[in-house]
Structure formats: structure tokens, C-alpha cells
Design an enzyme around this catalytic site. Structure first.
Site, PDB file in Angstrom:
ATOM      1  N   GLU A  16       0.841  -1.208   0.000  1.00 17.32           N
ATOM      2  CA  GLU A  16       0.000   0.000   0.000  1.00 17.32           C
ATOM      3  C   GLU A  16       0.872   1.253   0.000  1.00 17.32           C
ATOM      4  O   GLU A  16       0.548   2.267  -0.621  1.00 17.32           O
ATOM      5  CB  GLU A  16      -0.874   0.046   1.264  1.00 17.32           C
ATOM      6  CG  GLU A  16      -1.853  -1.087   1.432  1.00 17.32           C
ATOM      7  CD  GLU A  16      -2.414  -1.170   2.854  1.00 17.32           C
ATOM      8  OE1 GLU A  16      -3.502  -1.740   2.999  1.00 17.32           O
ATOM      9  OE2 GLU A  16      -1.793  -0.676   3.812  1.00 17.32           O
ATOM     10  N   ASP A 198     -12.140  -4.566  -0.797  1.00 15.70           N
ATOM     11  CA  ASP A 198     -13.067  -5.710  -0.775  1.00 15.70           C
ATOM     12  C   ASP A 198     -14.375  -5.263  -0.148  1.00 15.70           C
ATOM     13  O   ASP A 198     -14.421  -4.261   0.570  1.00 15.70           O
ATOM     14  CB  ASP A 198     -12.457  -6.856   0.038  1.00 15.70           C
ATOM     15  CG  ASP A 198     -12.026  -6.399   1.414  1.00 15.70           C
ATOM     16  OD1 ASP A 198     -10.869  -5.969   1.565  1.00 15.70           O
ATOM     17  OD2 ASP A 198     -12.848  -6.416   2.344  1.00 15.70           O
TER      18      ASP A 198
HETATM   19  N1  SAH Z   1      -3.167 -11.654   3.352  1.00 13.90           N
HETATM   20  C1  SAH Z   1      -2.834 -10.246   3.462  1.00 13.90           C
HETATM   21  C2  SAH Z   1      -3.309  -9.689   4.760  1.00 13.90           C
HETATM   22  C3  SAH Z   1      -3.774  -8.308   4.672  1.00 13.90           C
HETATM   23  S1  SAH Z   1      -4.781  -7.841   6.015  1.00 13.90           S
HETATM   24  C4  SAH Z   1      -1.334 -10.085   3.236  1.00 13.90           C
HETATM   25  O1  SAH Z   1      -0.528 -10.266   4.148  1.00 13.90           O
HETATM   26  O2  SAH Z   1      -0.946  -9.755   2.122  1.00 13.90           O
HETATM   27  C5  SAH Z   1      -5.563  -6.452   5.456  1.00 13.90           C
HETATM   28  C6  SAH Z   1      -4.882  -5.110   5.583  1.00 13.90           C
HETATM   29  O3  SAH Z   1      -5.648  -4.236   4.777  1.00 13.90           O
HETATM   30  C7  SAH Z   1      -4.936  -4.514   6.986  1.00 13.90           C
HETATM   31  O4  SAH Z   1      -3.808  -3.713   7.222  1.00 13.90           O
HETATM   32  C8  SAH Z   1      -6.246  -3.710   6.999  1.00 13.90           C
HETATM   33  O5  SAH Z   1      -6.132  -2.446   7.595  1.00 13.90           O
HETATM   34  C9  SAH Z   1      -6.644  -3.566   5.534  1.00 13.90           C
HETATM   35  N2  SAH Z   1      -7.946  -4.170   5.144  1.00 13.90           N
HETATM   36  C10 SAH Z   1      -8.364  -4.287   3.851  1.00 13.90           C
HETATM   37  N3  SAH Z   1      -9.572  -4.870   3.783  1.00 13.90           N
HETATM   38  C11 SAH Z   1      -9.950  -5.158   5.057  1.00 13.90           C
HETATM   39  C12 SAH Z   1     -11.111  -5.785   5.630  1.00 13.90           C
HETATM   40  N4  SAH Z   1     -12.111  -6.239   4.899  1.00 13.90           N
HETATM   41  N5  SAH Z   1     -11.147  -5.931   6.968  1.00 13.90           N
HETATM   42  C13 SAH Z   1     -10.142  -5.480   7.734  1.00 13.90           C
HETATM   43  N6  SAH Z   1      -9.034  -4.889   7.255  1.00 13.90           N
HETATM   44  C14 SAH Z   1      -8.911  -4.714   5.925  1.00 13.90           C
END
Ligand code: SAH
Length: 237
Positions: A16, A198
Site C-alpha cells: 500500500e 473488498d
Molecule cells: N493476506 C494479506 C493480509 C492483509 S490484512 C497479506 O498479508 O498480504 C488487510 C490489511 O488491509 C490490513 O492492514 C487492513 O487495515 C486492511 N484491510 C483491507 N480490507 C480489510 C477488511 N475487509 N477488513 C479489515 N481490514 C482490511
């Protein structure tokens, strides 16, 4: 809006942050803020950006509330910002008009996964942290203003969803309220800028949709951040 110091952007994931840094002209590997903490800081043109950095044991970005709070605390002490912007991607809500790539500015910031039904602790767990008034800036930028709701899980249990519905959350993330908590303690203006990767109430599994749209949403975030910084500077003159 008058700022008593530079803007400080706090971000969790390198995927990001990279497009945002590139758009703001921040180069190189950044530097450590505090020895032993993985957080890294970059600066250009009196704007600062910090990331929570990489967790060396698990070899992933340090996402979630704990690293966000530590990073925010150290960075505020280091640069004395006029405003802290928690920036990143988020889950959006179809039922409230959300769509992939939509930028959202916070006008409220709460936790949805801290449930303590004891007198006083109920409100404490919810948070509802002070958020800088951005109505005019949001209007100028065409961004929706709404509640950003934070929890330490990518999924959402039904009790979390009830909480988010009760505040008509537009964005679900994993860091903003932790950043807001520190800003309240250190008396520093706070906002959050989130872009949807999402749809929480959509059909696709969150992790699939998140991964499909991370790059796209991060590009939209870099544009939205560039525009927000421009507006903040304009309104500060
Ligand atoms: N599998 C991913 C994990 C990302 S977690 C990886 O390691 O590549 C998601 C991150 O994006 C968090 O920092 C959060 O702030 C944000 N985020 C995006 N969509 C989200 C959702 N539906 N719920 C909670 N956080 C979300």
C-alpha cells in the site's frame, strides 16, 4: 484547517505504501525511528510517512493495532506532526453504497471487536476517538465522509457486523482506531484515509477479493493521498 506541524501518514502494508511514497516523491529505503522496532520513516517536502515495517519472524508486514500504536507513538515523538493520517486499504459495504477503489475520509473512528459490557468499559472499548473536521476538504475532493471501524481480524463475526451497522461504518480496517487512540493521548489531530479493496457484505471471500484488488486500490490511495495533502496545504495557507 490550520496545522501546527507537518502531516504524518501512518501505513501498515508495504504494497500500500510504495505507490503513495512514489507519488509523494519519497525515495530510498527509509530510516529506523526507534532501534528494535521495525517501523521505517520517509520524508519529502515537509511530509512524513511511516510504515509499521516487516515482522522478521513471520516475514510479513506488521499489520494490526499493536504495531500501528507503537509506530504512531514513536513517529509523533520524532516529528511532532500537525496531523496524523492513518492510510491504507479497507473493507467497504455494498449496503451503504461502497465500491472497490472508493476513497473514504473518517468523520468517526471506533473499534468493532472490543466488547466489554461493564459500566464505563463499554464506551471505553468502543473508543470513538476525536477525528479532525474534514467536511470542507471532503467536499472539495469529492470523497465520502464516514465511520472507519477497526478490529484485529480480516474476517467479521456477526457481533462485529452488528457494531459496524450500528455506526453505519463505511470502512472496516485493522489500524485506524489504534492510531486514533495514540493521537488522542498525545493531543494530535487525527484522520483516516482508506480505499476499498473488498466488500464486507459481498459474495467473494474477503482474502481473495483483497488480493485481487490490493494493487488497484493502492494506486487509487496514492492519488487520493496526493489530493488530500494538496488540500491540507491549501487550507493551511
Ligand atoms: N493476506 C494479506 C493480509 C492483509 S490484512 C497479506 O498479508 O498480504 C488487510 C490489511 O488491509 C490490513 O492492514 C487492513 O487495515 C486492511 N484491510 C483491507 N480490507 C480489510 C477488511 N475487509 N477488513 C479489515 N481490514 C482490511
Amino acid at each position: 484547517m490550520h496545522l501546527n506541524g507537518p502531516p504524518l501518514i501512518v501505513m501498515a502494508m508495504e504494497a500500500e505504501a510504495a505507490p503513495v511514497r512514489s507519488r509523494l516523491g519519497m525515495e530510498g529505503p527509509g530510516s529506523e525511528i526507534v532501534n528494535g522496532l521495525s517501523s521505517r520513516i520517509w520524508t519529502n517536502d515537509n511530509i512524513y510517512l511511516v510504515t509499521n515495517g516487516n515482522n522478521q519472524r513471520f516475514e510479513v508486514d506488521s499489520i494490526g493495532t499493536l504495531p500501528a500504536a507503537f509506530t504512531t507513538f514513536s513517529a509523533i515523538k520524532a516529528v511532532q506532526p500537525g496531523i496524523v493520517i492513518s492510510a491504507g486499504t479497507c473493507g467497504g459495504f455494498i449496503q451503504r453504497g461502497g465500491f472497490i477503489g472508493e476513497p473514504i475520509l473518517a468523520n468517526r473512528c471506533v473499534f468493532h471487536d472490543r466488547r466489554i459490557p461493564l459500566a464505563g468499559f463499554d464506551a471505553y472499548s468502543f473508543g470513538d476517538f476525536p477525528v479532525a473536521k474534514m467536511d470542507l476538504i471532503a467536499q472539495n475532493l469529492g470523497f465520502r465522509l464516514g465511520t472507519v471501524s477497526t478490529g484485529d481480524a480480516l474476517d467479521a463475526q456477526s457481533c462485529d457486523l452488528e457494531r459496524m451497522d450500528s455506526v453505519e461504518a463505511l470502512a472496516k480496517d485493522m489500524e485506524a482506531a489504534a492510531v486514533g487512540w495514540v493521537c488522542e493521548k498525545l493531543d494530535t489531530p487525527f484522520t483516516a484515509l482508506k480505499v476499498t479493496t473488498d466488500l464486507v457484505d459481498g459474495d467473494k471471500p474477503t482474502e481473495t477479493e483483497f488480493e485481487e484488488n490490493l494493487q488497484y486500490a493502492s494506486e487509487r490511495l496514492s492519488e487520493a493521498m496526493f489530493a488530500l495533502i494538496h488540500e491540507l496545504k491549501k487550507s493551511n495557507n
